[in-house]
Design a protein around this motif. Structure first.
Motif, PDB file in Angstrom:
ATOM      1  N   GLY A  27       0.720  -1.303  -0.358  1.00 29.37           N
ATOM      2  CA  GLY A  27       0.104  -0.499  -0.448  1.00 29.37           C
ATOM      3  C   GLY A  27       0.661   1.612   0.193  1.00 29.37           C
ATOM      4  N   GLN A  28       2.047   1.368   0.356  1.00 27.13           N
ATOM      5  CA  GLN A  28       2.918   2.119   0.457  1.00 27.13           C
ATOM      6  C   GLN A  28       2.989   2.467  -0.274  1.00 27.13           C
ATOM      7  N   GLY A  29       4.351   1.203  -1.027  1.00 29.42           N
ATOM      8  CA  GLY A  29       4.915   1.122  -2.099  1.00 29.42           C
ATOM      9  C   GLY A  29       6.254   1.408  -2.237  1.00 29.42           C
ATOM     10  N   LEU A  30       6.402   0.155  -1.207  1.00 29.69           N
ATOM     11  CA  LEU A  30       7.336   0.363  -0.269  1.00 29.69           C
ATOM     12  C   LEU A  30       8.688  -0.873  -1.099  1.00 29.69           C
ATOM     13  N   LYS A  31       9.917   0.140  -1.470  1.00 38.58           N
ATOM     14  CA  LYS A  31      10.922  -0.961  -2.259  1.00 38.58           C
ATOM     15  C   LYS A  31      11.839  -1.115  -1.509  1.00 38.58           C
ATOM     16  N   GLY A  71      20.578  -1.564  16.271  1.00 37.51           N
ATOM     17  CA  GLY A  71      19.430  -0.400  16.869  1.00 37.51           C
ATOM     18  C   GLY A  71      19.427   0.221  15.619  1.00 37.51           C
ATOM     19  N   GLY A  72      18.845   0.378  14.502  1.00 37.12           N
ATOM     20  CA  GLY A  72      19.333   0.240  13.561  1.00 37.12           C
ATOM     21  C   GLY A  72      17.597   0.467  12.567  1.00 37.12           C
ATOM     22  N   GLY A  73      16.883  -0.963  13.002  1.00 41.34           N
ATOM     23  CA  GLY A  73      15.420  -0.710  12.838  1.00 41.34           C
ATOM     24  C   GLY A  73      15.312  -1.894  11.388  1.00 41.34           C
ATOM     25  N   VAL A  74      14.460  -1.872  11.065  1.00 44.15           N
ATOM     26  CA  VAL A  74      14.216  -3.208  10.035  1.00 44.15           C
ATOM     27  C   VAL A  74      14.059  -2.973   8.268  1.00 44.15           C
ATOM     28  N   TYR A  75      14.403  -3.537   7.951  1.00 44.74           N
ATOM     29  CA  TYR A  75      15.023  -2.618   6.509  1.00 44.74           C
ATOM     30  C   TYR A  75      14.245  -3.901   5.863  1.00 44.74           C
ATOM     31  N   LEU A  76      13.473  -3.880   4.255  1.00 43.32           N
ATOM     32  CA  LEU A  76      13.120  -4.099   3.123  1.00 43.32           C
ATOM     33  C   LEU A  76      14.754  -4.855   2.468  1.00 43.32           C
ATOM     34  N   ARG A  77      14.249  -6.305   2.048  1.00 43.40           N
ATOM     35  CA  ARG A  77      15.667  -6.858   1.004  1.00 43.40           C
ATOM     36  C   ARG A  77      14.869  -7.216  -0.012  1.00 43.40           C
ATOM     37  N   ALA A  78      13.634  -7.169  -0.237  1.00 41.39           N
ATOM     38  CA  ALA A  78      13.491  -7.486  -1.630  1.00 41.39           C
ATOM     39  C   ALA A  78      12.056  -6.191  -1.581  1.00 41.39           C
ATOM     40  N   ASP A  79      10.990  -6.147  -3.138  1.00 41.30           N
ATOM     41  CA  ASP A  79      10.104  -5.251  -2.848  1.00 41.30           C
ATOM     42  C   ASP A  79       8.992  -5.485  -3.182  1.00 41.30           C
ATOM     43  N   THR A  80       8.955  -7.222  -1.972  1.00 43.64           N
ATOM     44  CA  THR A  80       7.867  -7.134  -1.450  1.00 43.64           C
ATOM     45  C   THR A  80       7.341  -8.112  -0.527  1.00 43.64           C
ATOM     46  N   LEU A  81       6.657  -7.835   0.406  1.00 40.94           N
ATOM     47  CA  LEU A  81       6.712  -9.218   1.541  1.00 40.94           C
ATOM     48  C   LEU A  81       5.223 -10.011   1.223  1.00 40.94           C
ATOM     49  N   ASP A  82       6.443 -11.700   0.403  1.00 41.11           N
ATOM     50  CA  ASP A  82       5.879 -11.931   0.184  1.00 41.11           C
ATOM     51  C   ASP A  82       6.016 -13.663   0.685  1.00 41.11           C
TER      52      ASP A  82
END
Length: 234
Positions: A27-31, A71-82
């Motif tokens: 929904g947020q278009g995160l990459k 200490g830096g959060g959680v980041y996406l390693r893919a363009d979608t969570l599937d």
């Protein structure tokens, strides 16, 4: 006639959290490289405990979809969570230790024999595999094709038809363990370095060094997030 009816089970709470996170990312278009909201914020917005948020993040980490930075959060390693179904992860977690045991038993012996029996063509194939893996990693990929070619070249260099047949028999499971290992953060480059050490021992016709280098490599392969995950936590 077998009864096909099975008890109906409710999705675990962290599975519901994962579904919500997938919708948020879409929904947020995160990459790739974007950061997810902090755990505290997610817990408040989804009205669940932080423990459920943490477990959802762990499952996504296991599949290489996100990366937690201390200490830096959680980041996406893919363009979608599937993500895969949790049941598939549980089954892979169950069989992976046996696959890794088999790999250690077979591949340390293959490395030893390769050091004793390799010829110039074998060395060329090993070197070509290293070049493929290096190029893949340089392009930002995991290096799976090069990894497969390297282990196949070592197997061929051992000149043992029976051991080669054993390796073919578990080829699918080996590929699964390869992917599981190489998707760990920073693992591809480390794996390539270990392959170079194995190749050097084989080139030097040093069977003891080849065994040690292969065993060190396979011990690293064992260190995957999946095996430290407890699927029953919620």
């Amino acid at each position: 006639m077998a009864d096909s009816l099975r008890p109906v089970t409710r999705p675990r709470l962290y599975e519901q959290v994962m579904a919500q996170l997938r919708e948020h990312v879409d929904g947020q278009g995160l990459k790739t490289g974007d950061r997810l909201p902090p755990e505290r914020e997610l817990a408040e917005r989804l009205r669940v405990s932080r423990a459920s948020i943490k477990q959802a993040i762990v499952v996504l980490e296991v599949q290489g979809l996100v990366e937690s930075r201390h200490g830096g959060g959680v980041y996406l390693r893919a363009d979608t969570l599937d993500p895969e179904p949790v049941a598939a992860l549980v089954e892979r977690r169950r069989r992976l230790p046996d696959v890794l045991d088999a790999r250690e038993a077979l591949e340390t012996k293959l490395a030893e024999l390769a050091a004793l029996r390799r010829d110039d063509d074998d060395l060329d194939a090993i070197e070509a595999a290293l070049e493929v893996m290096g190029a893949e990693i340089g392009d930002g990929r995991l290096g799976e094709d090069g990894d497969r070619l390297f282990h196949a070249a070592v197997t061929a260099a051992a000149h043992s038809a029976l051991l080669a047949e054993f390796m073919r028999e578990i080829g699918e499971q080996i590929a699964e363990s390869r992917h599981e290992s190489l998707q760990q953060p920073d693992r591809p480059a480390r794996s390539l370095t270990q392959h170079v050490r194995i190749a050097a021992a084989i080139r030097a016709q040093d069977p003891a060094a080849a065994i040690a280098a292969m065993r060190e490599h396979l011990e690293t392969v064992r260190r995957v997030r999946l095996l430290s995950w407890n699927p029953d936590e919620d």
